[in-house]
Design a protein around this motif. Structure first.
Motif, PDB file in Angstrom:
ATOM      1  N   GLN A  56       2.927 -18.341  10.394  1.00 31.38           N
ATOM      2  CA  GLN A  56       2.198 -17.132  10.078  1.00 31.38           C
ATOM      3  C   GLN A  56       2.886 -16.129  10.102  1.00 31.38           C
ATOM      4  N   TYR A  57       3.969 -15.816  10.361  1.00 32.06           N
ATOM      5  CA  TYR A  57       5.005 -14.641  10.110  1.00 32.06           C
ATOM      6  C   TYR A  57       5.572 -14.808   8.611  1.00 32.06           C
ATOM      7  N   MET A  58       5.814 -16.165   8.145  1.00 32.77           N
ATOM      8  CA  MET A  58       6.246 -16.120   6.777  1.00 32.77           C
ATOM      9  C   MET A  58       4.941 -15.871   5.713  1.00 32.77           C
ATOM     10  N   ALA A  59       3.953 -16.630   6.039  1.00 30.09           N
ATOM     11  CA  ALA A  59       2.723 -16.417   5.496  1.00 30.09           C
ATOM     12  C   ALA A  59       2.191 -15.044   5.196  1.00 30.09           C
ATOM     13  N   ALA A  60       2.332 -14.028   6.400  1.00 29.07           N
ATOM     14  CA  ALA A  60       2.053 -12.630   6.221  1.00 29.07           C
ATOM     15  C   ALA A  60       2.802 -11.835   5.150  1.00 29.07           C
ATOM     16  N   PHE A  61       4.127 -12.218   5.083  1.00 29.47           N
ATOM     17  CA  PHE A  61       5.131 -11.702   4.243  1.00 29.47           C
ATOM     18  C   PHE A  61       4.821 -11.923   2.708  1.00 29.47           C
ATOM     19  N   LEU A  62       4.618 -13.290   2.628  1.00 30.45           N
ATOM     20  CA  LEU A  62       4.240 -13.890   1.297  1.00 30.45           C
ATOM     21  C   LEU A  62       3.061 -13.027   0.436  1.00 30.45           C
ATOM     22  N   ILE A  63       2.071 -13.007   1.518  1.00 29.34           N
ATOM     23  CA  ILE A  63       0.854 -12.495   1.122  1.00 29.34           C
ATOM     24  C   ILE A  63       0.921 -10.925   0.845  1.00 29.34           C
ATOM     25  N   MET A  64       1.621 -10.505   1.633  1.00 32.05           N
ATOM     26  CA  MET A  64       1.844  -8.807   1.223  1.00 32.05           C
ATOM     27  C   MET A  64       2.754  -8.720   0.187  1.00 32.05           C
ATOM     28  N   GLU A  65       3.587  -9.631   0.036  1.00 25.75           N
ATOM     29  CA  GLU A  65       4.336  -9.528  -1.347  1.00 25.75           C
ATOM     30  C   GLU A  65       3.520  -9.345  -2.713  1.00 25.75           C
ATOM     31  N   GLY A  66       2.630 -10.561  -2.748  1.00 31.33           N
ATOM     32  CA  GLY A  66       1.570 -10.331  -3.699  1.00 31.33           C
ATOM     33  C   GLY A  66       0.647  -9.198  -3.999  1.00 31.33           C
ATOM     34  N   VAL A  67       0.396  -8.808  -2.930  1.00 29.92           N
ATOM     35  CA  VAL A  67      -0.755  -7.632  -2.779  1.00 29.92           C
ATOM     36  C   VAL A  67       0.126  -6.352  -3.085  1.00 29.92           C
ATOM     37  N   MET A  68       1.391  -6.161  -2.649  1.00 33.09           N
ATOM     38  CA  MET A  68       2.238  -5.075  -3.028  1.00 33.09           C
ATOM     39  C   MET A  68       2.709  -5.054  -4.792  1.00 33.09           C
ATOM     40  N   VAL A  69       2.711  -6.431  -5.210  1.00 36.69           N
ATOM     41  CA  VAL A  69       3.140  -6.210  -6.724  1.00 36.69           C
ATOM     42  C   VAL A  69       1.677  -5.949  -7.491  1.00 36.69           C
ATOM     43  N   GLY A  70       0.683  -6.420  -6.637  1.00 36.25           N
ATOM     44  CA  GLY A  70      -0.821  -5.948  -7.686  1.00 36.25           C
ATOM     45  C   GLY A  70      -0.880  -4.463  -7.493  1.00 36.25           C
ATOM     46  N   VAL A  71      -0.387  -3.736  -6.324  1.00 35.56           N
ATOM     47  CA  VAL A  71      -0.413  -2.450  -6.358  1.00 35.56           C
ATOM     48  C   VAL A  71       0.254  -1.796  -7.465  1.00 35.56           C
ATOM     49  N   PHE A  72       1.575  -2.285  -7.880  1.00 38.45           N
ATOM     50  CA  PHE A  72       2.391  -1.655  -8.746  1.00 38.45           C
ATOM     51  C   PHE A  72       1.864  -1.965 -10.247  1.00 38.45           C
ATOM     52  N   ALA A  73       1.247  -3.091 -10.479  1.00 39.61           N
ATOM     53  CA  ALA A  73       0.648  -3.677 -11.816  1.00 39.61           C
ATOM     54  C   ALA A  73      -0.601  -3.455 -12.097  1.00 39.61           C
ATOM     55  N   ALA A  74      -1.413  -3.055 -11.098  1.00 41.30           N
ATOM     56  CA  ALA A  74      -3.140  -2.437 -11.404  1.00 41.30           C
ATOM     57  C   ALA A  74      -3.255  -1.266 -12.333  1.00 41.30           C
ATOM     58  N   LEU A  75      -4.060  -1.553 -13.383  1.00 43.59           N
ATOM     59  CA  LEU A  75      -4.208  -0.505 -14.352  1.00 43.59           C
ATOM     60  C   LEU A  75      -5.487   0.019 -14.159  1.00 43.59           C
ATOM     61  N   ASP A  76      -6.404  -1.022 -13.329  1.00 42.39           N
ATOM     62  CA  ASP A  76      -7.811  -0.328 -13.147  1.00 42.39           C
ATOM     63  C   ASP A  76      -7.723   0.309 -11.631  1.00 42.39           C
ATOM     64  N   ALA A  77      -8.272   1.279 -11.530  1.00 44.93           N
ATOM     65  CA  ALA A  77      -8.296   2.169 -10.209  1.00 44.93           C
ATOM     66  C   ALA A  77      -9.026   1.321  -9.178  1.00 44.93           C
ATOM     67  N   MET A  78     -10.198   0.707  -9.207  1.00 43.75           N
ATOM     68  CA  MET A  78     -10.559  -0.051  -8.185  1.00 43.75           C
ATOM     69  C   MET A  78      -9.719  -1.271  -7.814  1.00 43.75           C
ATOM     70  N   LEU A  79      -9.178  -1.848  -8.969  1.00 45.50           N
ATOM     71  CA  LEU A  79      -8.009  -2.992  -8.533  1.00 45.50           C
ATOM     72  C   LEU A  79      -6.970  -2.559  -7.768  1.00 45.50           C
ATOM     73  N   PHE A  80      -6.542  -1.426  -8.086  1.00 43.00           N
ATOM     74  CA  PHE A  80      -5.495  -0.481  -7.196  1.00 43.00           C
ATOM     75  C   PHE A  80      -5.774  -0.253  -5.932  1.00 43.00           C
ATOM     76  N   TYR A  81      -7.184   0.290  -5.695  1.00 42.86           N
ATOM     77  CA  TYR A  81      -7.715   0.514  -4.333  1.00 42.86           C
ATOM     78  C   TYR A  81      -7.654  -0.713  -3.543  1.00 42.86           C
ATOM     79  N   VAL A  82      -8.174  -1.779  -3.917  1.00 41.48           N
ATOM     80  CA  VAL A  82      -8.201  -3.096  -3.204  1.00 41.48           C
ATOM     81  C   VAL A  82      -7.023  -3.757  -2.896  1.00 41.48           C
ATOM     82  N   PHE A  83      -6.097  -3.569  -3.594  1.00 44.21           N
ATOM     83  CA  PHE A  83      -4.538  -3.898  -3.316  1.00 44.21           C
ATOM     84  C   PHE A  83      -3.966  -3.044  -2.210  1.00 44.21           C
TER      85      PHE A  83
END
Length: 504
Positions: free
Chosen positions: A114-141
């Motif tokens: 669960q510890y490792m999974a939490a960091f992997l999921i958070m990695e994907g979400v943080m990359v999504g924040v930096f890559a999002a060009l739609d404001a709603m997509l940015f807000y979701v991430f």
């Protein structure tokens, strides 16, 4: 530039899917979970490298663009892309996540999957924040980041973890609500959720000020800026080492990124009008919080306050550009300030991660973060002491390390805005050296402080790999920052040119 294959989607969703698979693998075979997590993290890092090697540094246009309808009835798209501002932060995220997985390899015995999974999921979400060009997509991430970090602190944190998680969640969530209101207002005004459309939206001064304040409430908490910084020391102290590393190295940078992606280009006139407030808050963080760090007895808390002071340089560099404009300075002066802030963000990602990992190494052995419980560590852990002293020097801004480059650039830009701003900012080189060297003297040098210290064992190969990787990154950026500055130059130049033109 459109990617030949969906590199950004892969970088976002691969670690998220990997995290779910690691989670479902359970803890009956923890070794399998650890290796699965490491493989997904390494693969994500490898797949993100083409973002740099294939990046065209000669243009400010978004690259590796992906654009698909998401909620067509509201004109909301799954729109991704990167420029010279977001791409380095994505690479920082994928690099640091690998080190966090390795650092927690033997340390985390309770629910490791669960510890490792939490960091992997958070990695994907943080990359999504930096890559999002739609404001709603940015807000979701943006909001999704809270969930894995909340879990990491709440499950693997210290004795006051419940208090720390609730404080962390409330501060960051409440600030985000105001940002959502601003995004919805601009959506009804423009008919789109595209961030780049918002950049060209004509807003009067009242609208700009209100939207700027809404963004400020969200981003200032995330940085965090004084006086909304009080959640950070509590979160760091209670978080496990990996949580502190991600929090300091990546999540704080998302607040700085928000200023560059939203506040400055969407509300340039309001940013100009209120720049004095942000500059004052930044200088207070640099000077006052530095003195607060001087009196800390907990190593983690000292480094947490140090992070607030260093991030003050970031916001200072971003907002002094308007004073440089007011003095009719050359375009390069304003660019220098923003570049310095960006270099400082990347450098702080390396240095803060290394400092928290060093504290984690000691805590794993002696189960104490109190400075008074140590002394003479160099006598029993010479390799560890070498790393800790090196990273401490970088934290204090020693020339030749990455910690010097960004701060020096911001100070140079501050001189062009106001000499006394530069003087106040430069005090961090003195205060930062004071609290860092005070900690190093008490912890690393001197006679062996106790029987517990005498029994300490030096770092093993796994720990040396993690700390060595960060040491190389700190040295490369400190001695040769050009590869980072070059990829940012066109995007920052375009941003500075954009905010230099009034919308009114």
């Amino acid at each position: 530039m459109t990617a030949d294959w969906p590199i950004l989607s892969v970088t976002i969703w691969l670690p998220i899917i990997g995290g779910l698979l690691v989670l479902f693998s359970g803890d009956r075979a923890p070794g399998v979970s650890r290796w699965m997590a490491l493989c997904f993290a390494l693969l994500t890092l490898a797949l993100s490298i083409p973002l740099y090697t294939g990046f065209d540094s000669g243009t400010a246009q978004m690259q590796f663009v992906e654009n698909l309808p998401w909620i067509p009835s509201f004109n909301i798209h799954y729109h991704l892309g990167v420029d010279g501002i977001s791409m380095p932060l994505i690479l920082l995220t994928t690099f640091i996540t690998v080190l966090v997985i390795i650092a927690g390899w033997e340390v985390i015995q309770y629910k490791p999957s669960q510890y490792m999974a939490a960091f992997l999921i958070m990695e994907g979400v943080m990359v999504g924040v930096f890559a999002a060009l739609d404001a709603m997509l940015f807000y979701v991430f943006w909001e999704a980041m809270l969930i894995p970090m909340f879990i990491i602190i709440g499950i693997w944190g210290g004795p006051r973890r419940v208090y720390a998680t609730i404080k962390f969640f409330l501060y960051t969530f409440l600030g985000s609500v105001f940002m959502l209101v601003a995004l919805i207002y601009m959506y009804f005004k423009s008919g789109s959720m595209e961030i780049l459309v918002f950049h060209d939206l004509k807003l009067n001064m009242t609208e700009q000020v209100l939207i700027f304040i809404a963004f400020l409430l969200a981003f200032a908490v995330k940085v965090p800026m004084w006086p909304v910084h009080t959640w950070l020391p509590d979160a760091h102290v209670e978080a496990p080492t990996g949580g502190s590393v991600i929090l300091a190295a990546i999540m704080l940078k998302i607040g700085g990124y928000g200023f560059l992606r939203f506040s400055l280009p969407i509300t340039p006139d309001a940013s100009h009008t209120l720049d004095w407030m942000i500059i004052a808050m930044s200088l207070i963080a640099v000077v006052y919080i530095g003195f607060v760090a001087l009196v800390q007895q907990d190593m983690k808390k000292l480094i947490a306050y140090s992070s607030i002071a260093h991030m003050g340089f970031v916001t200072l560099g971003f907002f002094i550009v308007f004073m440089i404009f007011a003095r009719a300075d050359v375009h390069g002066g304003a660019v220098l300030g923003v570049q310095g802030g960006m270099v400082q963000m990347v450098s702080h990602g390396f240095v803060s991660a290394a400092m928290f990992l060093c504290v984690g190494v000691l805590y794993d052995r002696l189960h104490s973060r109190q400075i008074s419980d140590y002394g003479g560590v160099v006598n029993v852990m010479p390799w560890f002491a070498a790393f800790m002293v090196f990273f401490s020097m970088a934290n204090a801004g020693l020339p030749g390390t990455s910690g010097f480059v960004g701060e020096f650039m911001v100070i140079l830009a501050a001189i062009r805005a106001d000499f006394w701003f530069a003087v106040l900012a430069a005090t961090t080189l003195i205060v930062g050296a004071a609290y860092t060297l005070w900690m190093v003297k008490r912890v690393v040098f001197g006679e062996v402080g106790s029987e517990g210290v005498a029994a300490l064992q030096d770092i093993n190969g796994r720990e040396a790999l993690v700390l060595g990787s960060l040491a190389i990154a700190v040295l490369i950026l400190g001695l040769w920052p050009a590869p980072l500055i070059d990829v940012m130059n066109a995007s920052i130049g375009h941003l500075v040119q954009h905010i230099g033109v009034s919308k009114l």
